[in-house]
Design a protein around this motif. Structure first.
Motif, PDB file in Angstrom:
ATOM      1  N   THR A  14       0.812  -1.209   0.000  1.00  0.00           N
ATOM      2  CA  THR A  14       0.000   0.000   0.000  1.00  0.00           C
ATOM      3  C   THR A  14       0.852   1.268   0.000  1.00  0.00           C
ATOM      4  OG1 THR A  14      -0.095  -0.105   2.414  1.00  0.00           O
ATOM      5  CG2 THR A  14      -1.906  -1.116   1.189  1.00  0.00           C
ATOM      6  N   THR A  15       2.135   1.141   0.195  1.00  0.00           N
ATOM      7  CA  THR A  15       2.994   2.320   0.291  1.00  0.00           C
ATOM      8  C   THR A  15       3.676   2.591  -1.037  1.00  0.00           C
ATOM      9  OG1 THR A  15       3.389   1.899   2.618  1.00  0.00           O
ATOM     10  CG2 THR A  15       4.929   3.353   1.521  1.00  0.00           C
ATOM     11  N   TYR A  16       3.574   3.827  -1.463  1.00  0.00           N
ATOM     12  CA  TYR A  16       4.234   4.249  -2.696  1.00  0.00           C
ATOM     13  C   TYR A  16       5.383   5.187  -2.344  1.00  0.00           C
ATOM     14  CZ  TYR A  16       5.014   6.412  -7.231  1.00  0.00           C
ATOM     15  OH  TYR A  16       5.582   6.882  -8.383  1.00  0.00           O
ATOM     16  N   VAL A  17       6.562   4.921  -2.855  1.00  0.00           N
ATOM     17  CA  VAL A  17       7.738   5.745  -2.602  1.00  0.00           C
ATOM     18  C   VAL A  17       8.027   6.561  -3.848  1.00  0.00           C
ATOM     19  CG1 VAL A  17      10.167   5.752  -1.969  1.00  0.00           C
ATOM     20  CG2 VAL A  17       8.643   4.024  -1.018  1.00  0.00           C
ATOM     21  N   SER A  18       8.113   7.870  -3.686  1.00  0.00           N
ATOM     22  CA  SER A  18       8.295   8.736  -4.841  1.00  0.00           C
ATOM     23  C   SER A  18       9.715   8.601  -5.404  1.00  0.00           C
ATOM     24  CB  SER A  18       8.029  10.197  -4.465  1.00  0.00           C
ATOM     25  OG  SER A  18       9.024  10.675  -3.590  1.00  0.00           O
ATOM     26  N   TYR A  19       9.813   8.710  -6.699  1.00  0.00           N
ATOM     27  CA  TYR A  19      11.090   8.625  -7.399  1.00  0.00           C
ATOM     28  C   TYR A  19      12.047   9.725  -6.942  1.00  0.00           C
ATOM     29  CZ  TYR A  19      14.323   8.312 -11.367  1.00  0.00           C
ATOM     30  OH  TYR A  19      15.430   8.191 -12.149  1.00  0.00           O
ATOM     31  N   PRO A  20      11.617  11.006  -6.845  1.00  0.00           N
ATOM     32  CA  PRO A  20      12.548  12.054  -6.394  1.00  0.00           C
ATOM     33  C   PRO A  20      13.099  11.810  -5.000  1.00  0.00           C
ATOM     34  CG  PRO A  20      10.612  13.030  -7.423  1.00  0.00           C
ATOM     35  CD  PRO A  20      10.315  11.569  -7.253  1.00  0.00           C
ATOM     36  N   LEU A  21      12.294  11.211  -4.101  1.00  0.00           N
ATOM     37  CA  LEU A  21      12.770  10.937  -2.745  1.00  0.00           C
ATOM     38  C   LEU A  21      13.933   9.950  -2.768  1.00  0.00           C
ATOM     39  CD1 LEU A  21      12.518  11.202   0.327  1.00  0.00           C
ATOM     40  CD2 LEU A  21      10.794   9.388   0.271  1.00  0.00           C
ATOM     41  N   VAL A  26      19.932   8.920  -2.572  1.00  0.00           N
ATOM     42  CA  VAL A  26      21.215   8.515  -3.157  1.00  0.00           C
ATOM     43  C   VAL A  26      22.210   9.662  -3.109  1.00  0.00           C
ATOM     44  CG1 VAL A  26      22.365   7.782  -5.286  1.00  0.00           C
ATOM     45  CG2 VAL A  26      20.151   6.777  -4.652  1.00  0.00           C
ATOM     46  N   VAL A  27      21.770  10.847  -3.536  1.00  0.00           N
ATOM     47  CA  VAL A  27      22.653  12.017  -3.532  1.00  0.00           C
ATOM     48  C   VAL A  27      23.109  12.348  -2.114  1.00  0.00           C
ATOM     49  CG1 VAL A  27      22.785  14.486  -4.037  1.00  0.00           C
ATOM     50  CG2 VAL A  27      21.629  12.960  -5.640  1.00  0.00           C
ATOM     51  N   HIS A  28      22.174  12.276  -1.178  1.00  0.00           N
ATOM     52  CA  HIS A  28      22.504  12.599   0.214  1.00  0.00           C
ATOM     53  C   HIS A  28      23.556  11.643   0.769  1.00  0.00           C
ATOM     54  CE1 HIS A  28      21.720  14.116   4.292  1.00  0.00           C
ATOM     55  NE2 HIS A  28      21.852  12.854   4.674  1.00  0.00           N
ATOM     56  N   TYR A  29      23.408  10.359   0.490  1.00  0.00           N
ATOM     57  CA  TYR A  29      24.378   9.388   0.994  1.00  0.00           C
ATOM     58  C   TYR A  29      25.770   9.661   0.443  1.00  0.00           C
ATOM     59  CZ  TYR A  29      20.938   6.347   3.266  1.00  0.00           C
ATOM     60  OH  TYR A  29      19.989   5.835   4.107  1.00  0.00           O
ATOM     61  N   TYR A  30      25.856  10.061  -0.814  1.00  0.00           N
ATOM     62  CA  TYR A  30      27.177  10.350  -1.384  1.00  0.00           C
ATOM     63  C   TYR A  30      27.745  11.658  -0.837  1.00  0.00           C
ATOM     64  CZ  TYR A  30      27.342   6.428  -4.600  1.00  0.00           C
ATOM     65  OH  TYR A  30      27.408   5.165  -5.133  1.00  0.00           O
ATOM     66  N   LEU A  69      33.943   7.877  11.008  1.00  0.00           N
ATOM     67  CA  LEU A  69      34.715   7.796   9.769  1.00  0.00           C
ATOM     68  C   LEU A  69      34.425   6.495   9.028  1.00  0.00           C
ATOM     69  CD1 LEU A  69      36.904   9.056   7.949  1.00  0.00           C
ATOM     70  CD2 LEU A  69      38.612   7.857   9.339  1.00  0.00           C
ATOM     71  N   VAL A  70      34.350   5.392   9.769  1.00  0.00           N
ATOM     72  CA  VAL A  70      34.032   4.106   9.152  1.00  0.00           C
ATOM     73  C   VAL A  70      32.642   4.139   8.525  1.00  0.00           C
ATOM     74  CG1 VAL A  70      33.589   1.663   9.628  1.00  0.00           C
ATOM     75  CG2 VAL A  70      35.572   2.787  10.644  1.00  0.00           C
ATOM     76  N   ILE A  71      31.688   4.740   9.226  1.00  0.00           N
ATOM     77  CA  ILE A  71      30.326   4.828   8.690  1.00  0.00           C
ATOM     78  C   ILE A  71      30.311   5.596   7.373  1.00  0.00           C
ATOM     79  CG2 ILE A  71      28.054   5.856   9.063  1.00  0.00           C
ATOM     80  CD1 ILE A  71      28.343   5.215  12.015  1.00  0.00           C
ATOM     81  N   CYS A  72      30.949   6.768   7.371  1.00  0.00           N
ATOM     82  CA  CYS A  72      30.914   7.623   6.173  1.00  0.00           C
ATOM     83  C   CYS A  72      31.709   7.015   5.023  1.00  0.00           C
ATOM     84  CB  CYS A  72      31.466   9.008   6.512  1.00  0.00           C
ATOM     85  SG  CYS A  72      30.468   9.931   7.698  1.00  0.00           S
ATOM     86  N   LEU A  73      32.877   6.486   5.315  1.00  0.00           N
ATOM     87  CA  LEU A  73      33.774   6.021   4.268  1.00  0.00           C
ATOM     88  C   LEU A  73      33.356   4.679   3.682  1.00  0.00           C
ATOM     89  CD1 LEU A  73      36.442   6.470   2.722  1.00  0.00           C
ATOM     90  CD2 LEU A  73      37.620   5.297   4.593  1.00  0.00           C
ATOM     91  N   ILE A  74      32.816   3.789   4.497  1.00  0.00           N
ATOM     92  CA  ILE A  74      32.564   2.416   4.051  1.00  0.00           C
ATOM     93  C   ILE A  74      31.081   2.121   3.825  1.00  0.00           C
ATOM     94  CG2 ILE A  74      32.822  -0.010   4.680  1.00  0.00           C
ATOM     95  CD1 ILE A  74      35.349   0.694   6.176  1.00  0.00           C
ATOM     96  N   THR A  75      30.231   2.525   4.760  1.00  0.00           N
ATOM     97  CA  THR A  75      28.839   2.075   4.686  1.00  0.00           C
ATOM     98  C   THR A  75      27.937   2.970   3.837  1.00  0.00           C
ATOM     99  OG1 THR A  75      28.073   3.258   6.675  1.00  0.00           O
ATOM    100  CG2 THR A  75      29.127   1.118   6.998  1.00  0.00           C
ATOM    101  N   ARG A  76      28.230   4.276   3.744  1.00  0.00           N
ATOM    102  CA  ARG A  76      27.331   5.155   3.001  1.00  0.00           C
ATOM    103  C   ARG A  76      27.259   4.818   1.506  1.00  0.00           C
ATOM    104  NH1 ARG A  76      23.758   5.867   6.038  1.00  0.00           N
ATOM    105  NH2 ARG A  76      24.775   3.958   6.734  1.00  0.00           N
ATOM    106  N   PRO A  77      28.376   4.515   0.829  1.00  0.00           N
ATOM    107  CA  PRO A  77      28.250   4.121  -0.581  1.00  0.00           C
ATOM    108  C   PRO A  77      27.412   2.861  -0.773  1.00  0.00           C
ATOM    109  CG  PRO A  77      30.515   4.734  -0.086  1.00  0.00           C
ATOM    110  CD  PRO A  77      29.799   4.657   1.226  1.00  0.00           C
ATOM    111  N   MET A  84      19.964   2.777  -5.228  1.00  0.00           N
ATOM    112  CA  MET A  84      20.111   2.698  -6.679  1.00  0.00           C
ATOM    113  C   MET A  84      19.426   1.445  -7.211  1.00  0.00           C
ATOM    114  SD  MET A  84      21.761   5.273  -8.035  1.00  0.00           S
ATOM    115  CE  MET A  84      22.469   4.612  -9.541  1.00  0.00           C
ATOM    116  N   GLY A  85      19.482   0.369  -6.445  1.00  0.00           N
ATOM    117  CA  GLY A  85      18.781  -0.840  -6.838  1.00  0.00           C
ATOM    118  C   GLY A  85      17.283  -0.623  -6.924  1.00  0.00           C
ATOM    119  N   SER A  86      16.744   0.208  -6.016  1.00  0.00           N
ATOM    120  CA  SER A  86      15.322   0.531  -6.075  1.00  0.00           C
ATOM    121  C   SER A  86      14.990   1.342  -7.327  1.00  0.00           C
ATOM    122  CB  SER A  86      14.916   1.326  -4.829  1.00  0.00           C
ATOM    123  OG  SER A  86      15.168   0.573  -3.650  1.00  0.00           O
ATOM    124  N   LEU A  87      15.881   2.240  -7.704  1.00  0.00           N
ATOM    125  CA  LEU A  87      15.650   3.061  -8.896  1.00  0.00           C
ATOM    126  C   LEU A  87      15.629   2.231 -10.173  1.00  0.00           C
ATOM    127  CD1 LEU A  87      17.864   6.206  -8.168  1.00  0.00           C
ATOM    128  CD2 LEU A  87      15.384   6.071  -8.109  1.00  0.00           C
TER     129      LEU A  87
END
Length: 337
Positions: A14-21, A26-30, A69-77, A84-87
């Motif tokens: 029942t939940t629809y996720v918008s494409y722009p979101l 993706v942009v935010h994580y990078y 640092l580990v979170i940002c460098l390794i897990t965010r990508p 990206m898989g959802s897109l």
């Protein structure tokens, strides 16, 4: 390619996720990957170069920003790759086992940071309440870091892991485990840290004369690290508490998952920035390095060297003997915090 974006994990879809979101996620994580890696690296450099903090407190504070640092460098990508898989309608991008491993690593580091902030607050409270000068032993700091590591690893692997791997089939049991996990790794560190800062305020008021005597010559140094860590804690509270509340909801929509994790990821960048900004010595040091880099860039293009700003030159008005005396006093004061 734009999928139907009905990527909700519930059977009724029942939940629809918008494409722009999803694109924004993706942009935010990078962005967090780039800025967070740089900012936490700078925070680690500042702490390691500080001569006014003893090795034990350095270890505790560096463990906080090392986890970030580990979170940002390794897990965010990897998390960006998941979106990206959802897109592109590829729910196996990345492989589910890889995603599970990185998700547990991310959760481990995030809860490690909160627990380490709580331990730093406890150590500073003990120092404030001590009747005499208190220096944190290095063995105690090492034991604390090891204890935090074991605690965070055990809860991430044995509580969060089974839920993420869908080993727990009973919804009621899953709700209980989920509640225990977020109580231990969010609310306990937050309550501990808040209690410690309240205790510090009470101690300063009860020992007003003694604290005033110490702060009359050392207030800037004594308060620097505490002010910086308090700013980091407030950042965690603002960005992290809504994330924990979201995870306590019985059936959160998939769009909420993206929104609240974007909000939560923001503090991985904000934490090192506010720590450096509210720590006056670190802010000055980073400012000096940035100015030196700017002068070098200008010189590379053959332009005349820019005039040094006033804040970077005011320290030259202090006499050499006065600066050496203040440095010795500041070093002793910071080591005793």
């Amino acid at each position: 390619m734009n999928c139907s974006m009905n990527i909700d994990h519930y059977s009724d879809n029942t939940t629809y996720v918008s494409y722009p979101l999803v694109v924004y996620g993706v942009v935010h994580y990078y962005i967090v990957f780039v800025l967070g890696t740089i900012a936490n690296g700078v925070a680690l450099w500042c702490i390691s170069k500080c001569t006014k903090t003893n090795a034990a407190m350095k270890l505790l504070m560096m463990s906080i920003f090392a986890a970030l640092l580990v979170i940002c460098l390794i897990t965010r990508p990897v998390m960006a790759e998941r979106l990206m898989g959802s897109l592109y309608c590829d729910m196996t991008r990345p492989d589910l086992r890889v995603l599970l491993g990185f998700a547990i690593l991310y959760s481990f580091c995030a809860q490690f940071e909160l627990a380490a902030i709580a331990v730093v607050a406890v150590c500073r409270t003990v120092a404030v309440w001590a009747s005499s000068a208190h220096v944190l032993p290095l063995k105690v700091a090492v034991g604390a870091v090891v204890g935090i590591f074991i605690y965070s690893f055990a809860t991430a692997v044995f509580l969060l892991g089974p839920m993420m791997a869908r080993y727990i089939k009973d919804p009621e049991i899953e709700n209980v485990v989920n509640g225990v996990y977020f109580f231990l790794n969010t609310f306990v560190p937050i309550i501990t840290t808040m209690s410690c800062y309240v205790a510090m305020i009470i101690a300063m008021r009860r020992n007003g004369r003694r604290m005033a005597k110490v702060q009359s010559s050392h207030s800037r140094v004594v308060n620097n690290a505490t002010r910086g860590m308090l700013a980091v804690f407030v950042s965690n509270l603002l960005f992290g508490l809504p994330h924990s509340v979201y995870h306590m909801l019985p059936r959160p929509p998939q769009s909420f998952d993206i929104i609240f994790h974007i909000l939560f990821s923001t503090h991985f960048v904000v934490d090192p920035f506010v720590f450096i900004y509210f720590h006056h010595s670190f802010r000055r040091r980073v400012g000096e390095r940035l100015w030196a880099a700017w002068v070098w860039v200008v010189g590379m293009f053959g332009a005349p060297a820019p005039k040094t700003p006033t804040p970077l030159t005011t320290s030259t008005t202090t006499s050499t003997v006065g600066k050496e005396t203040l440095h010795r006093k500041d070093q002793l004061a910071e080591q005793n915090v």
